[in-house]
Design a protein around this motif. Structure first.
Motif, mmCIF file in Angstrom:
data_model
loop_
_atom_site.group_PDB
_atom_site.id
_atom_site.type_symbol
_atom_site.label_atom_id
_atom_site.label_comp_id
_atom_site.label_asym_id
_atom_site.label_seq_id
_atom_site.Cartn_x
_atom_site.Cartn_y
_atom_site.Cartn_z
ATOM 1 N N LEU A 131 -29.058 11.789 -20.438
ATOM 2 C CA LEU A 131 -28.787 13.350 -20.756
ATOM 3 C C LEU A 131 -29.958 13.637 -21.965
ATOM 4 O O LEU A 131 -30.455 14.860 -21.703
ATOM 5 C CB LEU A 131 -27.502 13.517 -21.468
ATOM 6 C CG LEU A 131 -26.478 13.793 -20.353
ATOM 7 C CD1 LEU A 131 -25.358 14.288 -20.995
ATOM 8 C CD2 LEU A 131 -26.709 14.621 -19.231
ATOM 9 N N GLU A 132 -30.093 12.689 -22.769
ATOM 10 C CA GLU A 132 -30.823 13.028 -23.944
ATOM 11 C C GLU A 132 -32.551 13.162 -23.335
ATOM 12 O O GLU A 132 -33.159 14.093 -23.841
ATOM 13 C CB GLU A 132 -30.758 12.030 -25.101
ATOM 14 C CG GLU A 132 -29.448 11.945 -25.589
ATOM 15 C CD GLU A 132 -29.529 11.662 -27.277
ATOM 16 O OE1 GLU A 132 -30.102 10.880 -27.411
ATOM 17 O OE2 GLU A 132 -28.637 11.994 -27.846
ATOM 18 N N TYR A 135 -25.420 7.100 -19.821
ATOM 19 C CA TYR A 135 -25.283 8.486 -19.476
ATOM 20 C C TYR A 135 -25.927 9.148 -20.553
ATOM 21 O O TYR A 135 -26.743 10.141 -20.134
ATOM 22 C CB TYR A 135 -24.108 9.011 -18.946
ATOM 23 C CG TYR A 135 -23.893 10.185 -18.326
ATOM 24 C CD1 TYR A 135 -24.690 10.466 -17.182
ATOM 25 C CD2 TYR A 135 -23.069 11.326 -18.922
ATOM 26 C CE1 TYR A 135 -24.833 11.779 -16.818
ATOM 27 C CE2 TYR A 135 -23.116 12.636 -18.343
ATOM 28 C CZ TYR A 135 -23.908 12.813 -17.193
ATOM 29 O OH TYR A 135 -23.805 14.065 -16.674
ATOM 30 N N PHE A 136 -25.573 8.955 -21.958
ATOM 31 C CA PHE A 136 -25.984 9.741 -23.124
ATOM 32 C C PHE A 136 -27.920 9.437 -23.049
ATOM 33 O O PHE A 136 -28.448 10.593 -23.183
ATOM 34 C CB PHE A 136 -26.067 8.489 -24.270
ATOM 35 C CG PHE A 136 -24.722 9.066 -24.822
ATOM 36 C CD1 PHE A 136 -24.274 10.483 -24.949
ATOM 37 C CD2 PHE A 136 -23.933 8.030 -25.414
ATOM 38 C CE1 PHE A 136 -23.098 10.716 -25.459
ATOM 39 C CE2 PHE A 136 -22.690 8.480 -25.945
ATOM 40 C CZ PHE A 136 -22.394 9.482 -25.994
ATOM 41 N N LEU A 137 -28.365 8.397 -22.672
ATOM 42 C CA LEU A 137 -29.625 8.338 -22.629
ATOM 43 C C LEU A 137 -30.336 9.127 -21.725
ATOM 44 O O LEU A 137 -31.359 9.890 -21.964
ATOM 45 C CB LEU A 137 -30.128 6.855 -22.546
ATOM 46 C CG LEU A 137 -29.561 5.849 -23.653
ATOM 47 C CD1 LEU A 137 -30.249 4.442 -23.347
ATOM 48 C CD2 LEU A 137 -29.970 6.357 -24.968
ATOM 49 N N ASP A 140 -22.741 5.101 -22.493
ATOM 50 C CA ASP A 140 -24.062 5.020 -23.174
ATOM 51 C C ASP A 140 -25.201 5.390 -22.500
ATOM 52 O O ASP A 140 -26.274 5.726 -22.982
ATOM 53 C CB ASP A 140 -24.099 3.455 -23.853
ATOM 54 C CG ASP A 140 -22.908 3.807 -25.200
ATOM 55 O OD1 ASP A 140 -22.629 4.491 -25.670
ATOM 56 O OD2 ASP A 140 -22.750 2.272 -25.693
#
Lengths: 194, 194
Positions: B140-141, B136-138, B134
DNA sequence: GCTACTTTTTGATAATTGTCAAAGGAAATT
DNA sequence: AATTTCCTTTGACAATTATCAAAAAGTAGC
Protein backbone atom coordinates in the motif's frame (compact mmCIF):
# COMPACT_ATOMS: atom_id res chain seq x y z
CA UNK A 1 0.23 7.11 37.40
CA UNK A 2 3.19 8.76 35.69
CA UNK A 3 2.70 11.20 32.85
CA UNK A 4 4.06 8.67 30.40
CA UNK A 5 1.58 6.07 31.54
CA UNK A 6 -1.28 8.50 31.21
CA UNK A 7 -0.26 9.38 27.65
CA UNK A 8 -0.12 5.70 26.82
CA UNK A 9 -3.52 5.10 28.35
CA UNK A 10 -5.10 7.95 26.42
CA UNK A 11 -3.54 6.72 23.21
CA UNK A 12 -4.74 3.14 23.64
CA UNK A 13 -8.22 4.02 24.85
CA UNK A 14 -9.25 5.35 21.46
CA UNK A 15 -8.97 1.91 19.88
CA UNK A 16 -11.59 -0.05 21.80
CA UNK A 17 -8.82 -2.11 23.31
CA UNK A 18 -10.79 -3.37 26.22
CA UNK A 19 -8.16 -5.43 27.92
CA UNK A 20 -5.72 -2.70 28.83
CA UNK A 21 -3.39 -4.26 31.30
CA UNK A 22 -1.97 -1.86 33.85
CA UNK A 23 1.10 -3.99 34.12
CA UNK A 24 1.65 -3.78 30.37
CA UNK A 25 1.28 -0.03 30.39
CA UNK A 26 3.85 0.15 33.10
CA UNK A 27 6.27 -2.07 31.17
CA UNK A 28 5.80 -0.01 28.04
CA UNK A 29 6.33 3.19 29.96
CA UNK A 30 9.80 2.02 30.94
CA UNK A 31 10.76 1.68 27.27
CA UNK A 32 10.15 5.24 26.22
CA UNK A 33 10.87 8.86 26.98
CA UNK A 34 9.02 12.11 26.72
CA UNK A 35 10.80 14.44 24.35
CA UNK A 36 10.34 18.12 23.63
CA UNK A 37 11.14 19.33 20.16
CA UNK A 38 10.89 22.76 18.53
CA UNK A 39 9.41 22.81 15.06
CA UNK A 40 11.44 21.78 12.03
CA UNK A 41 13.41 19.19 13.94
CA UNK A 42 14.14 15.90 12.25
CA UNK A 43 13.27 12.99 14.53
CA UNK A 44 14.31 10.20 12.22
CA UNK A 45 16.61 10.36 9.23
CA UNK A 46 16.79 8.38 6.01
CA UNK A 47 19.44 5.67 6.24
CA UNK A 48 19.18 5.50 9.99
CA UNK A 49 19.26 2.12 11.68
CA UNK A 50 17.54 3.40 14.78
CA UNK A 51 13.90 2.54 14.59
CA UNK A 52 11.55 4.66 16.59
CA UNK A 53 7.86 4.84 17.16
CA UNK A 54 6.48 8.22 18.18
CA UNK A 55 3.23 8.98 19.91
CA UNK A 56 2.32 12.64 19.64
CA UNK A 57 1.28 14.20 22.91
CA UNK A 58 1.22 17.72 21.56
CA UNK A 59 2.09 19.22 18.20
CA UNK A 60 2.12 18.21 14.58
CA UNK A 61 4.53 15.90 12.83
CA UNK A 62 5.17 14.88 9.25
CA UNK A 63 6.75 11.88 7.55
CA UNK A 64 8.21 12.38 4.11
CA UNK A 65 10.55 10.89 1.53
CA UNK A 66 12.84 12.37 -1.05
CA UNK A 67 11.85 10.84 -4.37
CA UNK A 68 13.44 12.03 -7.62
CA UNK A 69 14.89 14.89 -5.61
CA UNK A 70 11.47 16.06 -4.49
CA UNK A 71 10.16 16.28 -0.96
CA UNK A 72 7.03 14.13 -0.85
CA UNK A 73 4.80 14.12 2.21
CA UNK A 74 3.69 10.62 3.14
CA UNK A 75 1.84 11.10 6.39
CA UNK A 76 0.82 13.61 9.04
CA UNK A 77 0.25 12.90 12.71
CA UNK A 78 -1.45 15.08 15.28
CA UNK A 79 -2.21 14.74 18.99
CA UNK A 80 -2.86 11.21 20.19
CA UNK A 81 -1.70 9.68 16.93
CA UNK A 82 1.26 7.46 16.24
CA UNK A 83 3.88 7.87 13.55
CA UNK A 84 6.74 5.67 12.51
CA UNK A 85 8.54 4.35 9.47
CA UNK A 86 6.74 1.05 8.93
CA UNK A 87 9.03 0.16 6.09
CA UNK A 88 12.00 0.07 8.41
CA UNK A 89 10.15 -1.83 11.12
CA UNK A 90 8.80 -4.45 8.75
CA UNK A 91 11.83 -5.06 6.59
CA UNK A 92 14.58 -4.44 9.09
CA UNK A 93 16.28 -2.26 6.48
CA UNK A 94 17.46 1.26 7.23
CA UNK A 95 14.75 3.90 7.18
CA UNK A 96 13.96 5.33 3.77
CA UNK A 97 12.02 8.30 5.03
CA UNK A 98 12.26 11.24 7.37
CA UNK A 99 10.10 12.27 10.29
CA UNK A 100 10.09 15.93 11.32
CA UNK A 101 8.14 18.24 13.56
CA UNK A 102 5.98 20.85 11.86
CA UNK A 103 5.07 22.57 15.13
CA UNK A 104 6.74 22.61 18.53
CA UNK A 105 5.91 19.14 19.76
CA UNK A 106 5.93 16.86 22.76
CA UNK A 107 6.26 13.23 21.80
CA UNK A 108 6.69 9.85 23.39
CA UNK A 109 9.67 8.19 21.77
CA UNK A 110 9.99 4.42 21.73
CA UNK A 111 12.84 2.32 20.58
CA UNK A 112 11.03 -0.37 18.65
CA UNK A 113 13.51 -3.09 19.44
CA UNK A 114 12.75 -2.82 23.10
CA UNK A 115 9.02 -3.13 22.48
CA UNK A 116 9.47 -6.20 20.34
CA UNK A 117 10.69 -8.11 23.33
CA UNK A 118 7.54 -7.29 25.20
CA UNK A 119 5.53 -8.86 22.43
CA UNK A 120 6.65 -12.31 23.36
CA UNK A 121 6.20 -11.76 27.06
CA UNK A 122 2.70 -10.42 27.22
CA UNK A 123 -0.31 -11.90 25.56
CA UNK A 124 -1.90 -8.54 25.03
CA UNK A 125 0.84 -6.74 23.15
CA UNK A 126 0.19 -8.55 19.86
CA UNK A 127 -3.48 -7.65 20.15
CA UNK A 128 -2.63 -3.98 20.42
CA UNK A 129 -0.32 -4.34 17.44
CA UNK A 130 -3.13 -5.92 15.46
CA UNK A 131 -5.55 -3.15 16.24
CA UNK A 132 -3.03 -0.46 15.35
CA UNK A 133 -2.24 -2.20 12.10
CA UNK A 134 -5.89 -2.61 11.22
CA UNK A 135 -6.54 1.09 11.79
CA UNK A 136 -3.61 2.00 9.66
CA UNK A 137 -4.98 -0.20 6.86
CA UNK A 138 -8.18 1.73 6.69
CA UNK A 139 -6.26 4.99 6.68
CA UNK A 140 -4.07 3.87 3.79
CA UNK A 141 -6.94 2.44 1.77
CA UNK A 142 -8.93 5.63 2.14
CA UNK A 143 -5.90 7.61 1.15
CA UNK A 144 -5.46 5.53 -1.98
CA UNK A 145 -9.08 6.08 -2.95
CA UNK A 146 -8.51 9.82 -2.60
CA UNK A 147 -5.35 9.78 -4.67
CA UNK A 148 -7.06 7.81 -7.42
CA UNK A 149 -9.39 10.71 -8.06
CA UNK A 150 -7.92 12.37 -11.07
CA UNK A 151 -9.06 15.92 -10.47
CA UNK A 152 -7.10 17.99 -7.99
CA UNK A 153 -10.23 19.63 -6.72
CA UNK A 154 -11.74 16.24 -5.82
CA UNK A 155 -8.63 15.29 -3.90
CA UNK A 156 -8.66 18.63 -2.08
CA UNK A 157 -12.32 18.15 -1.17
CA UNK A 158 -11.59 14.72 0.26
CA UNK A 159 -8.93 16.21 2.48
CA UNK A 160 -11.17 19.09 3.48
CA UNK A 161 -13.92 16.72 4.45
CA UNK A 162 -11.93 14.04 6.21
CA UNK A 163 -8.82 15.72 7.57
CA UNK A 164 -9.48 19.42 7.75
CA UNK A 165 -6.90 19.90 10.50
CA UNK A 166 -4.14 19.11 8.03
CA UNK A 167 -5.10 22.14 5.95
CA UNK A 168 -4.74 24.31 8.99
CA UNK A 169 -1.51 22.99 10.38
CA UNK A 170 0.71 22.07 7.43
CA UNK A 171 2.29 24.30 4.84
CA UNK A 172 0.97 24.52 1.31
CA UNK A 173 3.89 22.67 -0.24
CA UNK A 174 3.62 19.86 2.28
CA UNK A 175 -0.08 19.43 1.61
CA UNK A 176 0.36 19.69 -2.14
CA UNK A 177 2.83 16.83 -2.33
CA UNK A 178 0.59 14.84 0.00
CA UNK A 179 -2.18 15.26 -2.58
CA UNK A 180 0.08 14.73 -5.55
CA UNK A 181 -0.01 18.20 -7.07
CA UNK A 182 2.02 21.40 -7.20
CA UNK A 183 1.58 24.02 -4.56
CA UNK A 184 0.59 26.61 -7.15
CA UNK A 185 -2.26 24.42 -8.23
CA UNK A 186 -3.37 23.81 -4.66
CA UNK A 187 -3.25 27.53 -4.00
CA UNK A 188 -5.56 28.17 -6.94
CA UNK A 189 -7.96 25.41 -6.03
CA UNK A 190 -8.21 26.83 -2.56
CA UNK A 191 -8.70 30.37 -3.85
CA UNK A 192 -11.54 29.26 -6.07
CA UNK A 193 -13.40 27.92 -3.03
CA UNK A 194 -13.75 31.22 -1.25
CA UNK B 1 -0.72 -33.97 1.31
CA UNK B 2 -3.98 -32.83 -0.26
CA UNK B 3 -4.02 -30.31 -3.06
CA UNK B 4 -5.43 -27.69 -0.72
CA UNK B 5 -2.62 -28.22 1.75
CA UNK B 6 -0.03 -27.91 -0.97
CA UNK B 7 -1.52 -24.60 -2.17
CA UNK B 8 -1.46 -23.32 1.39
CA UNK B 9 2.14 -24.40 1.83
CA UNK B 10 3.24 -22.72 -1.36
CA UNK B 11 1.43 -19.55 -0.38
CA UNK B 12 2.97 -19.37 3.08
CA UNK B 13 6.47 -20.32 2.02
CA UNK B 14 7.00 -17.05 0.19
CA UNK B 15 6.82 -15.07 3.45
CA UNK B 16 9.78 -16.45 5.37
CA UNK B 17 7.37 -17.94 7.85
CA UNK B 18 9.78 -20.43 9.27
CA UNK B 19 7.54 -22.14 11.74
CA UNK B 20 4.99 -23.63 9.39
CA UNK B 21 3.10 -26.10 11.47
CA UNK B 22 1.79 -29.08 9.53
CA UNK B 23 -1.04 -29.38 11.97
CA UNK B 24 -2.05 -25.77 11.34
CA UNK B 25 -1.97 -26.24 7.60
CA UNK B 26 -4.22 -29.21 8.02
CA UNK B 27 -6.66 -27.25 10.19
CA UNK B 28 -6.73 -24.39 7.73
CA UNK B 29 -7.28 -26.76 4.86
CA UNK B 30 -10.52 -27.91 6.48
CA UNK B 31 -11.84 -24.35 6.46
CA UNK B 32 -11.65 -23.72 2.75
CA UNK B 33 -12.57 -25.02 -0.65
CA UNK B 34 -11.04 -25.00 -4.08
CA UNK B 35 -13.28 -23.13 -6.49
CA UNK B 36 -13.19 -22.87 -10.25
CA UNK B 37 -14.51 -19.68 -11.77
CA UNK B 38 -14.73 -18.50 -15.38
CA UNK B 39 -13.65 -14.92 -15.97
CA UNK B 40 -15.94 -12.01 -15.13
CA UNK B 41 -17.46 -13.78 -12.16
CA UNK B 42 -18.09 -11.74 -9.04
CA UNK B 43 -16.70 -13.52 -5.99
CA UNK B 44 -17.76 -10.99 -3.40
CA UNK B 45 -20.40 -8.30 -3.66
CA UNK B 46 -20.77 -4.87 -2.09
CA UNK B 47 -23.14 -5.03 0.85
CA UNK B 48 -22.46 -8.67 1.44
CA UNK B 49 -22.06 -9.90 4.99
CA UNK B 50 -20.12 -12.95 3.95
CA UNK B 51 -16.45 -12.28 4.39
CA UNK B 52 -14.09 -14.29 2.30
CA UNK B 53 -10.39 -14.50 1.84
CA UNK B 54 -9.18 -15.81 -1.51
CA UNK B 55 -5.83 -17.29 -2.37
CA UNK B 56 -5.27 -17.39 -6.11
CA UNK B 57 -3.99 -20.70 -7.36
CA UNK B 58 -4.38 -19.83 -11.01
CA UNK B 59 -5.74 -16.80 -12.82
CA UNK B 60 -6.11 -13.09 -12.24
CA UNK B 61 -8.51 -11.33 -9.93
CA UNK B 62 -9.47 -7.72 -9.28
CA UNK B 63 -10.97 -5.83 -6.37
CA UNK B 64 -12.86 -2.63 -7.12
CA UNK B 65 -15.33 -0.16 -5.73
CA UNK B 66 -18.05 1.95 -7.28
CA UNK B 67 -17.32 5.54 -6.26
CA UNK B 68 -19.40 8.40 -7.66
CA UNK B 69 -20.82 5.90 -10.12
CA UNK B 70 -17.39 5.03 -11.46
CA UNK B 71 -15.69 1.66 -11.38
CA UNK B 72 -12.40 2.14 -9.55
CA UNK B 73 -9.84 -0.64 -9.41
CA UNK B 74 -8.32 -0.99 -5.95
CA UNK B 75 -6.17 -4.08 -6.23
CA UNK B 76 -5.08 -6.90 -8.49
CA UNK B 77 -4.03 -10.38 -7.42
CA UNK B 78 -2.24 -13.02 -9.42
CA UNK B 79 -1.03 -16.55 -8.70
CA UNK B 80 0.06 -17.22 -5.14
CA UNK B 81 -1.35 -13.92 -3.90
CA UNK B 82 -4.18 -13.26 -1.50
CA UNK B 83 -7.10 -10.94 -1.98
CA UNK B 84 -9.87 -9.90 0.35
CA UNK B 85 -11.87 -6.92 1.48
CA UNK B 86 -9.86 -5.77 4.47
CA UNK B 87 -12.36 -3.07 5.26
CA UNK B 88 -15.04 -5.65 5.92
CA UNK B 89 -12.73 -7.87 7.93
CA UNK B 90 -11.44 -5.08 10.09
CA UNK B 91 -14.64 -3.17 10.75
CA UNK B 92 -17.13 -5.99 10.72
CA UNK B 93 -19.28 -3.88 8.41
CA UNK B 94 -20.69 -5.22 5.14
CA UNK B 95 -18.24 -5.24 2.27
CA UNK B 96 -17.97 -1.99 0.34
CA UNK B 97 -16.14 -3.42 -2.62
CA UNK B 98 -16.39 -6.13 -5.22
CA UNK B 99 -14.00 -8.92 -6.10
CA UNK B 100 -14.18 -10.40 -9.59
CA UNK B 101 -12.19 -12.72 -11.80
CA UNK B 102 -10.48 -11.16 -14.79
CA UNK B 103 -9.35 -14.51 -16.18
CA UNK B 104 -10.61 -18.03 -15.65
CA UNK B 105 -9.34 -18.73 -12.16
CA UNK B 106 -8.83 -21.40 -9.55
CA UNK B 107 -8.97 -20.00 -6.03
CA UNK B 108 -8.92 -21.18 -2.46
CA UNK B 109 -11.93 -19.67 -0.74
CA UNK B 110 -11.95 -19.18 3.02
CA UNK B 111 -14.72 -18.03 5.22
CA UNK B 112 -12.94 -15.59 7.48
CA UNK B 113 -15.07 -16.28 10.52
CA UNK B 114 -13.91 -19.86 10.61
CA UNK B 115 -10.26 -18.79 10.48
CA UNK B 116 -10.70 -16.33 13.30
CA UNK B 117 -11.42 -19.18 15.67
CA UNK B 118 -8.13 -20.78 14.78
CA UNK B 119 -6.32 -17.62 15.83
CA UNK B 120 -7.09 -18.21 19.43
CA UNK B 121 -6.32 -21.92 19.31
CA UNK B 122 -2.94 -21.90 17.66
CA UNK B 123 -0.01 -19.75 18.59
CA UNK B 124 1.20 -19.50 15.06
CA UNK B 125 -1.89 -18.18 13.34
CA UNK B 126 -1.44 -14.62 14.65
CA UNK B 127 2.15 -14.66 13.47
CA UNK B 128 1.05 -15.49 9.94
CA UNK B 129 -1.53 -12.76 10.15
CA UNK B 130 1.16 -10.30 11.19
CA UNK B 131 3.42 -11.20 8.31
CA UNK B 132 0.59 -10.94 5.79
CA UNK B 133 -0.40 -7.56 7.17
CA UNK B 134 3.15 -6.28 7.12
CA UNK B 135 3.56 -7.27 3.49
CA UNK B 136 0.33 -5.58 2.60
CA UNK B 137 1.56 -2.39 4.27
CA UNK B 138 4.55 -2.16 2.04
CA UNK B 139 2.38 -2.79 -0.98
CA UNK B 140 0.00 0.00 0.00
CA UNK B 141 2.75 2.46 0.87
CA UNK B 142 4.47 1.89 -2.45
CA UNK B 143 1.18 2.30 -4.21
CA UNK B 144 0.60 5.62 -2.49
CA UNK B 145 4.03 6.88 -3.53
CA UNK B 146 3.16 6.00 -7.11
CA UNK B 147 -0.20 7.73 -6.98
CA UNK B 148 1.38 10.86 -5.53
CA UNK B 149 3.33 11.38 -8.71
CA UNK B 150 1.39 14.00 -10.53
CA UNK B 151 2.25 13.09 -14.09
CA UNK B 152 0.43 10.18 -15.64
CA UNK B 153 3.53 9.05 -17.42
CA UNK B 154 5.43 8.74 -14.14
CA UNK B 155 2.65 6.64 -12.65
CA UNK B 156 2.60 4.43 -15.73
CA UNK B 157 6.36 3.97 -15.53
CA UNK B 158 6.11 2.91 -11.91
CA UNK B 159 3.60 0.24 -12.84
CA UNK B 160 5.67 -0.88 -15.80
CA UNK B 161 8.73 -1.23 -13.62
CA UNK B 162 7.18 -2.84 -10.57
CA UNK B 163 4.10 -4.71 -11.75
CA UNK B 164 4.46 -5.30 -15.43
CA UNK B 165 2.20 -8.34 -15.32
CA UNK B 166 -0.76 -6.09 -14.57
CA UNK B 167 -0.31 -4.33 -17.88
CA UNK B 168 -0.51 -7.65 -19.65
CA UNK B 169 -3.43 -9.19 -17.84
CA UNK B 170 -5.88 -6.38 -17.08
CA UNK B 171 -7.94 -4.27 -19.42
CA UNK B 172 -7.05 -0.69 -20.18
CA UNK B 173 -9.96 0.77 -18.25
CA UNK B 174 -9.16 -1.30 -15.19
CA UNK B 175 -5.53 -0.21 -15.22
CA UNK B 176 -6.42 3.41 -15.88
CA UNK B 177 -8.64 3.71 -12.82
CA UNK B 178 -5.97 1.88 -10.80
CA UNK B 179 -3.58 4.67 -11.80
CA UNK B 180 -6.12 7.45 -11.38
CA UNK B 181 -6.50 8.52 -15.00
CA UNK B 182 -8.80 8.01 -17.98
CA UNK B 183 -8.27 5.12 -20.30
CA UNK B 184 -7.86 7.46 -23.26
CA UNK B 185 -4.97 9.10 -21.51
CA UNK B 186 -3.39 5.78 -20.62
CA UNK B 187 -3.77 4.66 -24.21
CA UNK B 188 -1.89 7.73 -25.42
CA UNK B 189 0.86 7.42 -22.83
CA UNK B 190 1.36 3.84 -23.86
CA UNK B 191 1.37 4.71 -27.57
CA UNK B 192 4.02 7.36 -27.00
CA UNK B 193 6.35 4.72 -25.54
CA UNK B 194 6.60 2.58 -28.63
C1' DG C 1 9.03 49.50 13.65
C1' DC C 2 12.31 47.77 10.36
C1' DT C 3 14.76 44.16 7.91
C1' DA C 4 15.61 39.59 6.29
C1' DC C 5 13.57 35.45 5.37
C1' DT C 6 9.98 32.27 4.20
C1' DT C 7 5.60 31.15 2.38
C1' DT C 8 1.72 32.06 -0.48
C1' DT C 9 -0.43 34.15 -4.31
C1' DT C 10 -0.75 35.73 -8.96
C1' DG C 11 0.36 36.01 -13.92
C1' DA C 12 1.58 34.21 -18.44
C1' DT C 13 2.39 30.35 -21.10
C1' DA C 14 3.09 25.52 -22.30
C1' DA C 15 2.05 20.87 -21.46
C1' DT C 16 -0.92 17.45 -19.91
C1' DT C 17 -5.24 15.48 -19.23
C1' DG C 18 -10.36 14.99 -19.59
C1' DT C 19 -14.46 14.71 -22.47
C1' DC C 20 -17.16 13.38 -26.21
C1' DA C 21 -17.54 11.09 -30.50
C1' DA C 22 -16.24 8.04 -33.95
C1' DA C 23 -13.35 4.62 -36.04
C1' DG C 24 -10.61 0.50 -35.76
C1' DG C 25 -9.48 -4.18 -33.83
C1' DA C 26 -10.06 -8.18 -31.23
C1' DA C 27 -12.73 -11.69 -29.31
C1' DA C 28 -16.83 -14.27 -28.62
C1' DT C 29 -21.21 -16.14 -30.60
C1' DT C 30 -24.07 -17.86 -34.04
C1' DA D 1 -17.29 -16.90 -42.15
C1' DA D 2 -20.30 -13.48 -40.68
C1' DT D 3 -22.26 -10.95 -36.93
C1' DT D 4 -22.40 -9.04 -32.66
C1' DT D 5 -20.18 -7.30 -28.75
C1' DC D 6 -16.50 -5.50 -26.29
C1' DC D 7 -12.17 -3.12 -25.92
C1' DT D 8 -8.74 0.09 -27.70
C1' DT D 9 -7.23 3.82 -30.43
C1' DT D 10 -7.61 8.27 -32.57
C1' DG D 11 -9.31 13.00 -33.33
C1' DA D 12 -10.86 17.57 -31.94
C1' DC D 13 -11.53 20.55 -28.43
C1' DA D 14 -12.01 22.23 -23.64
C1' DA D 15 -10.42 22.11 -19.05
C1' DT D 16 -6.98 21.33 -15.85
C1' DT D 17 -2.39 21.36 -14.34
C1' DA D 18 2.69 22.26 -14.50
C1' DT D 19 6.35 25.47 -15.02
C1' DC D 20 8.77 29.62 -14.48
C1' DA D 21 8.94 34.18 -12.76
C1' DA D 22 7.63 37.86 -10.00
C1' DA D 23 4.78 40.13 -6.63
C1' DA D 24 2.45 40.03 -2.26
C1' DA D 25 1.75 38.49 2.27
C1' DG D 26 3.19 36.62 6.40
C1' DT D 27 7.03 35.49 10.22
C1' DA D 28 10.88 35.92 12.84
C1' DG D 29 14.66 38.30 14.60
C1' DC D 30 16.74 42.63 15.62
Amino acid sequence: MTEIESILMRFLKQFDITEIDQQLIYSLSLQCRIQNYPKKIILSKEGSHNKYVFIIKKGFVRRYAISDGKDITLEFAQENEMITSRYALVTGNPTIDYIETIEDSVVLKFNFESIKELHSIYQIAPKIGNVLRDRYFLKLENRILTLQKSSGEARYNDLLQNHEHILKRASLGQIASYLGMTQENLSRIRAKKS
